[in-house]
Design a protein around this motif. Structure first.
Motif, mmCIF file in Angstrom:
data_model
loop_
_atom_site.group_PDB
_atom_site.id
_atom_site.type_symbol
_atom_site.label_atom_id
_atom_site.label_comp_id
_atom_site.label_asym_id
_atom_site.label_seq_id
_atom_site.Cartn_x
_atom_site.Cartn_y
_atom_site.Cartn_z
ATOM 1 N N VAL A 19 47.590 1.921 11.004
ATOM 2 C CA VAL A 19 47.692 1.442 9.618
ATOM 3 C C VAL A 19 46.429 1.812 8.847
ATOM 4 O O VAL A 19 46.498 2.256 7.688
ATOM 5 N N LEU A 20 45.270 1.666 9.483
ATOM 6 C CA LEU A 20 44.012 2.028 8.835
ATOM 7 C C LEU A 20 43.962 3.523 8.531
ATOM 8 O O LEU A 20 43.518 3.931 7.453
ATOM 9 N N ALA A 21 44.453 4.351 9.456
ATOM 10 C CA ALA A 21 44.465 5.802 9.227
ATOM 11 C C ALA A 21 45.397 6.181 8.081
ATOM 12 O O ALA A 21 45.123 7.123 7.338
ATOM 13 N N LEU A 22 46.502 5.449 7.934
ATOM 14 C CA LEU A 22 47.405 5.719 6.807
ATOM 15 C C LEU A 22 46.819 5.225 5.487
ATOM 16 O O LEU A 22 46.989 5.871 4.448
ATOM 17 N N ALA A 23 46.123 4.096 5.523
ATOM 18 C CA ALA A 23 45.574 3.521 4.285
ATOM 19 C C ALA A 23 44.352 4.290 3.793
ATOM 20 O O ALA A 23 44.142 4.434 2.588
ATOM 21 N N VAL A 24 43.518 4.769 4.714
ATOM 22 C CA VAL A 24 42.299 5.480 4.342
ATOM 23 C C VAL A 24 42.314 6.839 5.037
ATOM 24 O O VAL A 24 41.743 7.001 6.113
ATOM 25 N N PRO A 25 42.955 7.841 4.431
ATOM 26 C CA PRO A 25 43.075 9.134 5.102
ATOM 27 C C PRO A 25 41.785 9.968 5.078
ATOM 28 O O PRO A 25 41.685 10.973 5.772
ATOM 29 N N PRO A 32 43.571 13.787 10.152
ATOM 30 C CA PRO A 32 44.800 14.593 10.072
ATOM 31 C C PRO A 32 46.021 13.719 9.759
ATOM 32 O O PRO A 32 46.115 12.580 10.217
ATOM 33 N N PRO A 33 46.956 14.225 8.962
ATOM 34 C CA PRO A 33 48.076 13.398 8.509
ATOM 35 C C PRO A 33 49.009 12.906 9.615
ATOM 36 O O PRO A 33 49.711 11.916 9.439
ATOM 37 N N PHE A 34 49.034 13.551 10.769
ATOM 38 C CA PHE A 34 49.939 13.113 11.833
ATOM 39 C C PHE A 34 49.349 11.984 12.689
ATOM 40 O O PHE A 34 50.072 11.346 13.454
ATOM 41 N N VAL A 35 48.061 11.708 12.572
ATOM 42 C CA VAL A 35 47.407 10.721 13.435
ATOM 43 C C VAL A 35 47.888 9.300 13.127
ATOM 44 O O VAL A 35 48.170 8.524 14.046
ATOM 45 N N GLY A 36 47.997 8.935 11.861
ATOM 46 C CA GLY A 36 48.425 7.587 11.491
ATOM 47 C C GLY A 36 49.823 7.238 11.992
ATOM 48 O O GLY A 36 50.001 6.235 12.699
ATOM 49 N N PRO A 37 50.838 8.036 11.664
ATOM 50 C CA PRO A 37 52.183 7.732 12.162
ATOM 51 C C PRO A 37 52.289 7.797 13.688
ATOM 52 O O PRO A 37 52.992 6.987 14.301
#
Length: 118
Positions: A61-67, A96-101
């Motif tokens: 969630v943190l990776a998606l909120a703060v890319p 990287p964009p795939f790390v959060g999901p």
């Protein structure tokens, strides 16, 4: 797993018999017995898996909120006596964009595995 002869199945009496006499025509029931330490180890593994999954979900969630985030470094370029020459530098780090999901999915799978094993 221990196989025991249980007269309570046939007679309704709550007593189990473990000898070999007159068991040929009666029912058997498989019972699974675990020691207290085995039960405690299972619970510790399950709660550890659940906590690990929750932490990974939080990081996802943190990776998606703060890319992307920025850090500041101060470097000393030269020092002559009491005179110091420094430079401040800003570094931008991109997640990287795939790390959060991926972290979210992995965390949910770990939490699900811990809850299914209970």
């Amino acid at each position: 797993m221990i196989l025991t002869y249980d007269k309570s199945i046939r007679d309704g009496n709550p007593q189990s018999v473990n000898d070999e006499s007159d068991k040929s025509a009666h029912e058997y029931r498989a019972t699974d017995t675990k020691s207290d330490t085995e039960v405690e180890n299972d619970m510790a593994g399950k709660s550890g898996l659940l906590i690990t999954g929750a932490v990974i979900v939080g990081l996802g969630v943190l990776a998606l909120a703060v890319p992307m985030f920025t850090t500041k470094d101060t470097k000393e370029l030269a020092k002559i006596g009491d005179l110091k020459v420094t430079a401040k530098e800003e570094n931008t780090h991109v997640i990287p964009p795939f790390v959060g999901p991926a972290a979210l999915i992995l965390g949910v799978v770990l939490m699900g595995a811990a809850l299914v094993r209970r």
